[in-house]
Structures are given as C-alpha cells and as structure tokens.
Motif scaffolding. Structure first.
Motif, PDB file in Angstrom:
ATOM      1  N   LEU A 322       0.873  -1.139   0.017  1.00  0.00           N
ATOM      2  CA  LEU A 322      -0.080  -0.083   0.079  1.00  0.00           C
ATOM      3  C   LEU A 322       0.748   1.304  -0.117  1.00  0.00           C
ATOM      4  O   LEU A 322       0.374   2.422  -0.584  1.00  0.00           O
ATOM      5  N   LEU A 323       1.804   1.008   0.794  1.00  0.00           N
ATOM      6  CA  LEU A 323       2.822   2.298   0.647  1.00  0.00           C
ATOM      7  C   LEU A 323       3.372   2.463  -0.670  1.00  0.00           C
ATOM      8  O   LEU A 323       3.392   3.676  -1.078  1.00  0.00           O
ATOM      9  N   ALA A 324       3.756   1.272  -1.403  1.00  0.00           N
ATOM     10  CA  ALA A 324       4.100   1.593  -2.958  1.00  0.00           C
ATOM     11  C   ALA A 324       3.201   2.160  -3.903  1.00  0.00           C
ATOM     12  O   ALA A 324       3.629   2.477  -4.942  1.00  0.00           O
ATOM     13  N   ALA A 325       2.105   1.659  -3.573  1.00  0.00           N
ATOM     14  CA  ALA A 325       1.010   1.911  -4.524  1.00  0.00           C
ATOM     15  C   ALA A 325       0.792   3.436  -4.853  1.00  0.00           C
ATOM     16  O   ALA A 325       0.209   3.831  -5.777  1.00  0.00           O
ATOM     17  N   PHE A 326       0.981   4.331  -3.668  1.00  0.00           N
ATOM     18  CA  PHE A 326       0.614   5.634  -3.869  1.00  0.00           C
ATOM     19  C   PHE A 326       1.733   6.310  -3.415  1.00  0.00           C
ATOM     20  O   PHE A 326       1.884   7.046  -2.436  1.00  0.00           O
ATOM     21  N   PRO A 327       3.206   6.258  -4.285  1.00  0.00           N
ATOM     22  CA  PRO A 327       4.331   6.842  -3.696  1.00  0.00           C
ATOM     23  C   PRO A 327       4.182   8.391  -3.716  1.00  0.00           C
ATOM     24  O   PRO A 327       5.226   8.713  -2.713  1.00  0.00           O
ATOM     25  N   ASP A 328       3.404   9.112  -4.346  1.00  0.00           N
ATOM     26  CA  ASP A 328       3.554  10.812  -4.320  1.00  0.00           C
ATOM     27  C   ASP A 328       2.455  10.878  -3.228  1.00  0.00           C
ATOM     28  O   ASP A 328       2.216  12.348  -3.109  1.00  0.00           O
ATOM     29  N   LYS A 329       1.802  10.131  -2.603  1.00  0.00           N
ATOM     30  CA  LYS A 329       0.602  10.633  -1.932  1.00  0.00           C
ATOM     31  C   LYS A 329       0.750  10.117  -0.310  1.00  0.00           C
ATOM     32  O   LYS A 329       1.642   9.392   0.029  1.00  0.00           O
ATOM     33  N   ALA A 330       0.339  11.088   0.393  1.00  0.00           N
ATOM     34  CA  ALA A 330       0.259  11.117   1.862  1.00  0.00           C
ATOM     35  C   ALA A 330      -0.489   9.756   2.326  1.00  0.00           C
ATOM     36  O   ALA A 330      -1.768   9.710   1.625  1.00  0.00           O
ATOM     37  N   ARG A 331      -0.441   9.054   3.423  1.00  0.00           N
ATOM     38  CA  ARG A 331      -1.233   8.167   3.923  1.00  0.00           C
ATOM     39  C   ARG A 331      -1.653   8.286   5.206  1.00  0.00           C
ATOM     40  O   ARG A 331      -1.179   8.662   5.901  1.00  0.00           O
ATOM     41  N   ARG A 332      -2.921   7.889   5.376  1.00  0.00           N
ATOM     42  CA  ARG A 332      -3.578   8.125   6.632  1.00  0.00           C
ATOM     43  C   ARG A 332      -4.441   6.933   6.923  1.00  0.00           C
ATOM     44  O   ARG A 332      -4.893   6.285   5.922  1.00  0.00           O
ATOM     45  N   THR A 333      -4.402   6.239   8.114  1.00  0.00           N
ATOM     46  CA  THR A 333      -5.077   5.011   8.385  1.00  0.00           C
ATOM     47  C   THR A 333      -5.883   4.938   9.709  1.00  0.00           C
ATOM     48  O   THR A 333      -5.388   5.584  10.726  1.00  0.00           O
ATOM     49  N   SER A 334      -6.893   4.751   9.514  1.00  0.00           N
ATOM     50  CA  SER A 334      -7.922   4.888  10.643  1.00  0.00           C
ATOM     51  C   SER A 334      -7.911   3.483  11.335  1.00  0.00           C
ATOM     52  O   SER A 334      -7.233   2.253  10.572  1.00  0.00           O
ATOM     53  N   ASP A 335      -8.468   3.246  12.588  1.00  0.00           N
ATOM     54  CA  ASP A 335      -8.374   2.016  13.426  1.00  0.00           C
ATOM     55  C   ASP A 335      -9.572   1.835  14.116  1.00  0.00           C
ATOM     56  O   ASP A 335      -9.470   1.546  15.632  1.00  0.00           O
ATOM     57  N   MET A 336     -11.035   1.853  13.530  1.00  0.00           N
ATOM     58  CA  MET A 336     -12.002   1.643  14.311  1.00  0.00           C
ATOM     59  C   MET A 336     -12.021   0.146  14.800  1.00  0.00           C
ATOM     60  O   MET A 336     -11.560  -0.683  13.964  1.00  0.00           O
ATOM     61  N   CYS A 337     -12.849  -0.092  15.906  1.00  0.00           N
ATOM     62  CA  CYS A 337     -13.006  -1.408  16.407  1.00  0.00           C
ATOM     63  C   CYS A 337     -14.579  -1.546  16.806  1.00  0.00           C
ATOM     64  O   CYS A 337     -14.838  -0.325  17.438  1.00  0.00           O
ATOM     65  N   VAL A 338     -15.275  -2.442  16.296  1.00  0.00           N
ATOM     66  CA  VAL A 338     -16.875  -2.473  16.512  1.00  0.00           C
ATOM     67  C   VAL A 338     -17.029  -3.917  16.890  1.00  0.00           C
ATOM     68  O   VAL A 338     -16.446  -4.880  16.631  1.00  0.00           O
ATOM     69  N   PRO A 339     -18.295  -3.978  17.633  1.00  0.00           N
ATOM     70  CA  PRO A 339     -18.911  -5.377  18.256  1.00  0.00           C
ATOM     71  C   PRO A 339     -18.771  -6.184  16.787  1.00  0.00           C
ATOM     72  O   PRO A 339     -19.044  -5.905  15.946  1.00  0.00           O
ATOM     73  N   ILE A 340     -18.253  -7.277  16.926  1.00  0.00           N
ATOM     74  CA  ILE A 340     -17.966  -8.209  15.681  1.00  0.00           C
ATOM     75  C   ILE A 340     -19.281  -8.271  14.634  1.00  0.00           C
ATOM     76  O   ILE A 340     -19.093  -8.238  13.457  1.00  0.00           O
ATOM     77  N   SER A 341     -20.560  -8.341  15.396  1.00  0.00           N
ATOM     78  CA  SER A 341     -21.829  -8.447  14.346  1.00  0.00           C
ATOM     79  C   SER A 341     -22.084  -7.156  13.776  1.00  0.00           C
ATOM     80  O   SER A 341     -22.619  -7.370  12.690  1.00  0.00           O
ATOM     81  N   GLU A 342     -21.386  -6.237  14.240  1.00  0.00           N
ATOM     82  CA  GLU A 342     -21.528  -4.966  13.449  1.00  0.00           C
ATOM     83  C   GLU A 342     -20.406  -4.812  12.202  1.00  0.00           C
ATOM     84  O   GLU A 342     -20.748  -3.450  11.496  1.00  0.00           O
ATOM     85  N   LEU A 343     -19.606  -5.589  12.270  1.00  0.00           N
ATOM     86  CA  LEU A 343     -18.578  -5.391  11.237  1.00  0.00           C
ATOM     87  C   LEU A 343     -18.925  -5.330   9.773  1.00  0.00           C
ATOM     88  O   LEU A 343     -18.619  -4.334   8.977  1.00  0.00           O
ATOM     89  N   PRO A 344     -20.111  -6.023   9.462  1.00  0.00           N
ATOM     90  CA  PRO A 344     -20.416  -5.916   7.944  1.00  0.00           C
ATOM     91  C   PRO A 344     -20.869  -4.747   7.576  1.00  0.00           C
ATOM     92  O   PRO A 344     -20.743  -4.089   6.489  1.00  0.00           O
ATOM     93  N   GLY A 345     -21.959  -4.300   8.656  1.00  0.00           N
ATOM     94  CA  GLY A 345     -22.262  -2.837   8.343  1.00  0.00           C
ATOM     95  C   GLY A 345     -21.798  -1.881   8.203  1.00  0.00           C
ATOM     96  O   GLY A 345     -21.662  -0.827   7.593  1.00  0.00           O
ATOM     97  N   ALA A 346     -20.594  -1.960   9.083  1.00  0.00           N
ATOM     98  CA  ALA A 346     -19.352  -0.984   9.302  1.00  0.00           C
ATOM     99  C   ALA A 346     -18.514  -0.667   8.021  1.00  0.00           C
ATOM    100  O   ALA A 346     -18.432   0.332   7.529  1.00  0.00           O
ATOM    101  N   ILE A 347     -18.394  -2.068   7.490  1.00  0.00           N
ATOM    102  CA  ILE A 347     -17.539  -1.822   6.321  1.00  0.00           C
ATOM    103  C   ILE A 347     -18.118  -1.479   4.954  1.00  0.00           C
ATOM    104  O   ILE A 347     -17.944  -0.704   4.257  1.00  0.00           O
ATOM    105  N   ARG A 348     -19.735  -1.747   4.971  1.00  0.00           N
ATOM    106  CA  ARG A 348     -20.535  -1.469   3.820  1.00  0.00           C
ATOM    107  C   ARG A 348     -20.676   0.221   4.151  1.00  0.00           C
ATOM    108  O   ARG A 348     -20.483   0.882   3.149  1.00  0.00           O
ATOM    109  N   HIS A 349     -20.871   0.701   5.314  1.00  0.00           N
ATOM    110  CA  HIS A 349     -20.784   2.212   5.387  1.00  0.00           C
ATOM    111  C   HIS A 349     -19.571   2.892   5.156  1.00  0.00           C
ATOM    112  O   HIS A 349     -19.727   3.813   4.203  1.00  0.00           O
TER     113      HIS A 349
END
Ligand SMILES: Cc1cc2nc3c(=O)[nH]c(=O)nc-3n(C[C@H](O)[C@H](O)[C@H](O)COP(=O)(O)OP(=O)(O)OC[C@H]3O[C@@H](n4cnc5c(N)ncnc54)[C@H](O)[C@@H]3O)c2cc1C
Length: 454
Positions: A322-349
């Motif tokens: 991922l670092l190599a894929a966007f060499p000229d761009k800045a990168r930022r990563t989020s780190d949310m964690c949800v109750p696992i049953s909520e994961l499919p909905g969170a990813i869709r959102h």
C-alpha cells in the motif's frame, strides 16, 4: 543538556546529537509533522533510565520513550523537543520459565527476538502487530494484531511490569502468578499509556504452547460483506481460529502490482486454524461450509510452514504494497473497532462513504476482532483533499461509536486521535488527567500525546 546527560551515562555514543539520529527520532511513518528531539539517549539499564528521568524531572525537560518507532499516530514525535529515550539497547531476555509459561524481558527486546528464545521450549509470545516492535512499545500502545482473535491484545498477555516513574522512582506491578486480585490493576494502567505515565523497563509476558497442527486457508468472496459474515461465523462458532484477516480487492490489486503476483483481486479472508489435528481438520470443513454459504469464489488451504507462509504472503506484504501503490501521496489509516456482529455493516458504511467522497481508499481488517483500517491516499498539499479525508475519517469514527465501538482498536491515540478520545470518553478525561497529574506532575513524559491540554 548533553553535558549533564553525559555525566549520567558516561558514554558519548549513547548521548547523541547527531543530526541523522535526531531526525530518525523526530519522525515516523505517518502524515504527522516531524519535530526533532534535542538529544537522543540510549540507556542500557533501569538505573540509567531512572537517572535520566530524575534529571529531566528536576529540569522540566520532556522525555519521549522510543522503542522500534513503528507506531502510527505520531506517538514518538517529540513535539516539545527534549530527550528521546531510545530503549533498544535494553534488549536482554532476562529469563524464560517454560514451567510457568512466562518470560521476563527488558523493554527493548523485540517480539521476534523473544520468540527465538522461547521456540525451543515449544512456546511462543503470540501478539503480532506486523512490525517487529519492542515489548516496551507494544505494552505502551496495547498492541494487538493478527493473533488477537485467539490470544487477546498485549494487555491480556502481560503479567507484570517494571516501570520508572517521572521522578525516577522504580516500581514493580503485577507478579509471576497467572492471575491476581491484589489491589488496583496498575499493570493495565501503564499498558496503553503511550509513554505518558512512566517508562517501562521490564516486561513479564505470558507464553503459549505451539499447537500440534496449523492449517491456513485463503478464501475469496464476491463482496466484503460476505467475507465479514464468514469471519463472524468462524468466531461465533468457537472454532480453533488463531487468525481471521480480511483484505479488500484494492489491497489485492496493490499487492499484485508490488509483488508481481496474480492473486484474484477480490475481497479475501485469510484464516489460520491451530490446535489438535482432529479439531483443526473438523474446523476446516466448517470454515469451508460457512464460506460456501456466503458464495465464496475460491477456497485454498495449506498445511506445513513453507506452504502456509506462501499462502499468507499477500497478507504479509499488504502494508508495504500500500505504501508503494501511492508513492506521491500521503497516507492516513483509521483504526476503528466495533462489536463483531456490526462489522459487515461498518464496512458497507465505510465503502459507501469513501465512494461518495471520491477518495482513494483500501480496507484491511482484523475481521475476527471487528477491528478495521480504512487507508486513505491523498495529496497533502491539496486543502480540499485534506479536508475531505478529515471529514470522512470523522464520519467513520462517528459510525463506529454509534454502534458501540471505539476510535482505536490497537494503534492508540498519540497525536492523531486526541479529538476522537474526547468524543469517545469526554466524561472520563478529568479522571485521566488526574491520573496523569498524580504520576507526572511536571508533565515531562511524552507531552502533547493522548490527552488534550489540561
Ligand atoms: C507495517 C506496520 C503494521 C502495523 N500493524 C499493527 C497491528 O496490526 N497492530 C498494532 O497494534 N499495531 C500495528 N502497528 C503499529 C506498531 O507496530 C505498534 O503500535 C507497536 O506496538 C509499536 O511498538 P514500537 O516498539 O515500535 O513502539 P514506538 O513506536 O517506538 O513507541 C510507541 C509508543 O510507546 C511509547 N513507548 C515505547 N517504548 C516505551 C517504553 N519502554 N516505556 C514506555 N513507553 C514506551 C512511545 O513513547 C510511544 O508513545 C503497525 C505498524 C507498522 C509500521
């Protein structure tokens, strides 16, 4: 400052003002603006750490503990200058006690160095944050990673700590017993405190038996939600899963470009099952059934170390691809964690939000824990893109909080998430600030991190 520190440390090589050493300790992998320390000190003992802290506390000089420098929220950047205290020379594995399933190591020992010592005993320290982080840094950020679905985060795997407080006092928390109810749990307090409450000099960790058999599976899906639902089924089914990881099709595309491979560019779940042979083989069938029920496109499984490493190769290369894929761009990563049953909905959102805002993004999840990272690649010099990334990130965090989740599953707060901590735990901030004042009344330990100004 350097002369005073030299008197304490007595070794020019370990009190550095070399520009390259200052630069290295003043920046990290992230989009956070670098700021160099005035001096970098490399202690080799708890006594030296205590001497440096006594001096810094008396002189009101900021001290920023430094491990492998792999944290992702500007944690180690000395925003107010002062001393970067690099613990990597405290790299002794003090004791491996196989009969007690524990090891005692200095804070600068890396997880792979520790595992090299424990493996001959058929034991391992399970927390795997990808980077070869130090035990001190992992404790200070409560790191987790691919194996946390089975073994929990660093907090669940630390029994005791040796910590030097801001005034140089050395304290010992916890014990070698596997459990304790003796008073307030100060081991847990120091874990995740990001160098703001004390400097960890020694860590006593739990070890776990290396299982009889490990089998890995790589499964592709028509969409991310189907992959998430399969992950939830695997965890909910109580299977022998030691890792349940998810990459989206964009990440697979970046990996193919980076490694010149030809993986199917589809949402992919990586699963590792470990345990006794009969249990693992039975569970593999159940994983396949669950995946087929969700319309899996492909299902590959392997046993044996080399074959499994090959199967996991794509997952292991994800961060650098991922670092190599966007060499000229800045990168930022989020780190949310949800109750696992909520994961499919969170990813869709997350997908809908990113597409609506026209941002380049990737999704990587420790799916078995409900912990997901949305990675943004953007042009830092473009104010409109910077603003779009900020509002989108805010909305991602807001969604996670709305379903009972958290703004940080594993990376911590550092410089980057102070506002989100306020949003998530505003009512607790006075308590947290009170603890900080009690342990570090002069505010010398990693100032500007975790908490907003008091
Ligand atoms: C490619 C990549 C993948 C990653 N994946 C994950 C992941 O899956 N899960 C995860 O949790 N993290 C992940 N990380 C983040 C990082 O590896 C962890 O945060 C790790 O725990 C940091 O350890 P470190 O030794 O590098 O600490 P550093 O980055 O040096 O320090 C981190 C923080 O801890 C403090 N600190 C360091 N040592 C001590 C000490 N001895 N006493 C007190 N405070 C101290 C520092 O002041 C700082 O605030 C990843 C990073 C990279 C680069």
């Amino acid at each position: 400052m350097r002369d005073a520190l030299l008197e304490l440390i007595g070794d020019e090589a370990r009190v550095s003002v070399s520009p390259s050493v200052l630069d290295q300790h003043g920046s990290d992998f992230t989009h956070h603006r670098p700021h160099a320390p005035d001096v970098v000190v490399f202690p080799e003992s708890t006594d030296e750490v205590a001497a440096v802290l006594r001096y810094a506390n008396a002189e009101r000089i900021p001290v920023v503990p430094y491990g492998a420098g792999s944290s992702l929220e500007g944690h180690t950047i000395p925003v107010r200058g002062g001393i970067s205290l690099d613990l990597t020379r405290m790299d002794r594995v003090v004791d491996v006690r196989p009969q007690d399933l524990l090891a005692i190591a200095e804070a600068g020992v890396t997880r792979t160095a520790l595992n090299a010592k424990t493996q001959p005993h058929g034991l391992f320290f399970p927390v795997d944050p990808g980077a070869d982080a130090t035990l001190g840094g992992m404790a200070a950020t409560n790191a987790s990673g691919t194996t946390s679905v089975r073994y929990g985060s660093t907090r669940a795997n630390v029994l005791a700590l040796e910590v030097v407080l801001a005034d140089g006092t050395v304290v010992h928390t916890g014990s070698r017993a596997r459990k304790t109810s003796a008073g307030y749990d100060l081991t847990s307090l120091f874990i995740g405190s990001e160098g703001t409450l004390g400097v960890i000099t020694q860590v006593t960790v739990r070890l776990h038996g290396i299982a009889e058999l490990a089998i890995s599976a790589r499964i592709t899906f028509p969409d991310l939600e189907a992959a998430c639902r399969t992950a939830v089924a695997i965890v909910g089914g109580g299977l022998t899963a030691a890792r349940v990881e998810l990459l989206d099709e964009r990440t697979l595309r970046a990996i193919n470009a980076y490694k010149e491979t030809s993986y199917l560019e589809a949402p992919t779940l990586f699963v590792e099952l470990t345990g006794a042979e009969a249990a693992v083989l039975g569970d593999l069938e159940l994983v396949q059934l669950a995946a087929e029920g969700e319309g899996a496109l492909t299902f590959d499984s392997e046993r044996g170390t080399d074959a499994q490493l090959a199967l996991w190769e794509a997952r292991h290369h994800a961060a650098f691809a991922l670092l190599a894929a966007f060499p000229d761009k800045a990168r930022r990563t989020s780190d949310m964690c949800v109750p696992i049953s909520e994961l499919p909905g969170a990813i869709r959102h997350a997908q809908e939000l990113m597409s609506a805002n026209g941002l380049e993004f990737t999704v990587l999840a420790h799916a078995g824990d409900g912990n997901y990272h949305v990675g943004f690649a953007f042009d830092e010099d473009d104010p409109a893109q910077r603003a779009a990334v900020q509002t989108t990130n805010d909305a991602l965090v807001e969604y996670a909080l709305s379903v009972g989740g958290t703004c940080s599953g594993e990376h911590g707060i550092g410089l980057g998430k102070i506002g989100y901590l306020q949003r998530e735990h505003g009512d607790l901030l006075p308590l947290m600030q009170g603890i900080k004042r009690q342990l570090d009344p002069n505010g010398i330990l990693n100032p500007g991190k975790v908490l907003p100004p008091d």
